[in-house]
Write a protein that holds these residues in place. Structure first.
Motif, mmCIF file in Angstrom:
data_model
loop_
_atom_site.group_PDB
_atom_site.id
_atom_site.type_symbol
_atom_site.label_atom_id
_atom_site.label_comp_id
_atom_site.label_asym_id
_atom_site.label_seq_id
_atom_site.Cartn_x
_atom_site.Cartn_y
_atom_site.Cartn_z
ATOM 1 N N HIS A 74 0.914 -0.929 0.205
ATOM 2 C CA HIS A 74 -0.045 -0.204 -0.353
ATOM 3 C C HIS A 74 0.610 1.165 -0.465
ATOM 4 O O HIS A 74 1.415 1.565 -0.240
ATOM 5 N N THR A 94 1.078 -6.508 4.025
ATOM 6 C CA THR A 94 0.394 -7.448 3.586
ATOM 7 C C THR A 94 0.494 -8.692 4.038
ATOM 8 O O THR A 94 1.492 -9.126 4.291
ATOM 9 N N HIS A 97 -3.989 -14.314 5.729
ATOM 10 C CA HIS A 97 -5.052 -14.430 6.860
ATOM 11 C C HIS A 97 -3.904 -15.998 8.169
ATOM 12 O O HIS A 97 -3.630 -16.667 7.090
ATOM 13 N N VAL A 112 -2.301 -5.225 7.039
ATOM 14 C CA VAL A 112 -3.763 -6.264 5.506
ATOM 15 C C VAL A 112 -3.831 -7.710 5.698
ATOM 16 O O VAL A 112 -2.533 -8.731 5.049
ATOM 17 N N ILE A 114 -4.573 -11.661 4.237
ATOM 18 C CA ILE A 114 -6.045 -11.457 2.138
ATOM 19 C C ILE A 114 -5.409 -13.278 2.365
ATOM 20 O O ILE A 114 -4.781 -13.548 3.098
ATOM 21 N N ASP A 143 -3.869 -3.243 -5.446
ATOM 22 C CA ASP A 143 -4.570 -2.995 -3.252
ATOM 23 C C ASP A 143 -4.978 -1.398 -3.713
ATOM 24 O O ASP A 143 -5.995 -1.797 -2.320
ATOM 25 N N LYS A 146 -8.941 -1.176 -4.448
ATOM 26 C CA LYS A 146 -9.322 -2.443 -4.447
ATOM 27 C C LYS A 146 -10.715 -1.411 -2.461
ATOM 28 O O LYS A 146 -10.397 -0.670 -1.671
ATOM 29 N N PRO A 147 -11.733 -2.134 -2.891
ATOM 30 C CA PRO A 147 -12.824 -1.317 -1.803
ATOM 31 C C PRO A 147 -12.979 -1.179 -0.619
ATOM 32 O O PRO A 147 -13.302 -0.466 0.100
ATOM 33 N N ARG A 148 -12.156 -2.145 -0.112
ATOM 34 C CA ARG A 148 -12.338 -2.852 1.962
ATOM 35 C C ARG A 148 -11.205 -2.085 2.416
ATOM 36 O O ARG A 148 -10.836 -1.584 3.167
ATOM 37 N N TYR A 149 -10.181 -1.709 0.810
ATOM 38 C CA TYR A 149 -8.504 -0.308 2.173
ATOM 39 C C TYR A 149 -9.263 0.437 1.759
ATOM 40 O O TYR A 149 -9.930 2.224 0.485
ATOM 41 N N GLU A 150 -9.083 1.817 2.474
ATOM 42 C CA GLU A 150 -9.106 3.257 2.149
ATOM 43 C C GLU A 150 -7.986 4.077 2.090
ATOM 44 O O GLU A 150 -6.955 4.418 3.374
#
Length: 195
Positions: A74, A94, A97, A112, A114, A143, A146-150
């Motif tokens: 990022h 990053t 999971h 983050v 993933i 990255d 991506k919608p989930r990352y502001e």
């Protein structure tokens, strides 16, 4: 040449940094490190990492060593890759999971998490003579969209403009990654204006 001298030479060749791992791989005794620390020739700065008086290890290298299962990403990757001149307020890495975030957050790192394509776009850079794991600029731009990352758009927009003028850009890779992560439309909108 004594073992101490050989280890100091090894450290000098590595920007003044000596890793316990290197010592073991080279067949030296770890007690030699303790002796060099007692003599004031090496200083422990993190578990398994020592530095000479003239050595230097920046925070990125130290965090990369501490969290070997993470990759700088990022806005942090933008900075490390030279696409932003703003030093990150908070370092972003990053992870796959399944990693515990408690220790990561305690070090001031924004994790983050993933589950897919963790290694896609992973590369290394050399910073101050030290190797650091980071995502490629193409992966980083994707990255950030991506919608989930502001994302910080004050950094993203100039980075996209710089990428459009970048002579080593790989637009095919950028669009392939964008398609894979579901942000192809956003990339097309930005790149259509900039290219």
């Amino acid at each position: 040449m004594s073992q101490k001298d050989k280890l100091l030479k090894l450290a000098d060749e590595n920007n003044g940094i000596l890793l316990s791992k290197q010592v073991t791989e080279q067949g030296f005794s770890r007690s030699t490190i303790k002796s060099l620390v007692c003599d004031g020739l090496l200083e422990p700065i993190q578990r398994g990492i020592y530095v000479t008086k003239n050595g230097y290890a920046d925070d990125f290298f130290l965090l990369g060593q501490k969290f070997k299962n993470g990759i700088f990403s990022h806005e942090t990757a933008l900075y490390l890759l030279g696409f932003s001149d703003r030093t990150p307020i908070q370092i972003t890495m990053t992870f796959e999971h399944g990693n515990s975030t408690t220790r990561i957050k305690n070090e001031g790192v924004r994790p983050v998490m993933i589950s897919n394509d963790f290694l896609l776009g992973r590369t290394t850079i050399v910073r101050n003579g030290l190797t650091i794991r980071v995502y490629s600029i193409e992966r980083t731009l994707v990255d950030l969209l991506k919608p989930r990352y502001e994302a910080d758009y004050e950094q993203l927009i100039p980075a996209l403009k710089q990428y459009a003028a970048y002579d080593k850009k790989d637009v095919n890779k950028l669009f392939r990654y964008a398609r894979q992560f579901g942000v192809e439309k956003q990339i097309r909108n930005y790149m259509g204006v900039l290219l």
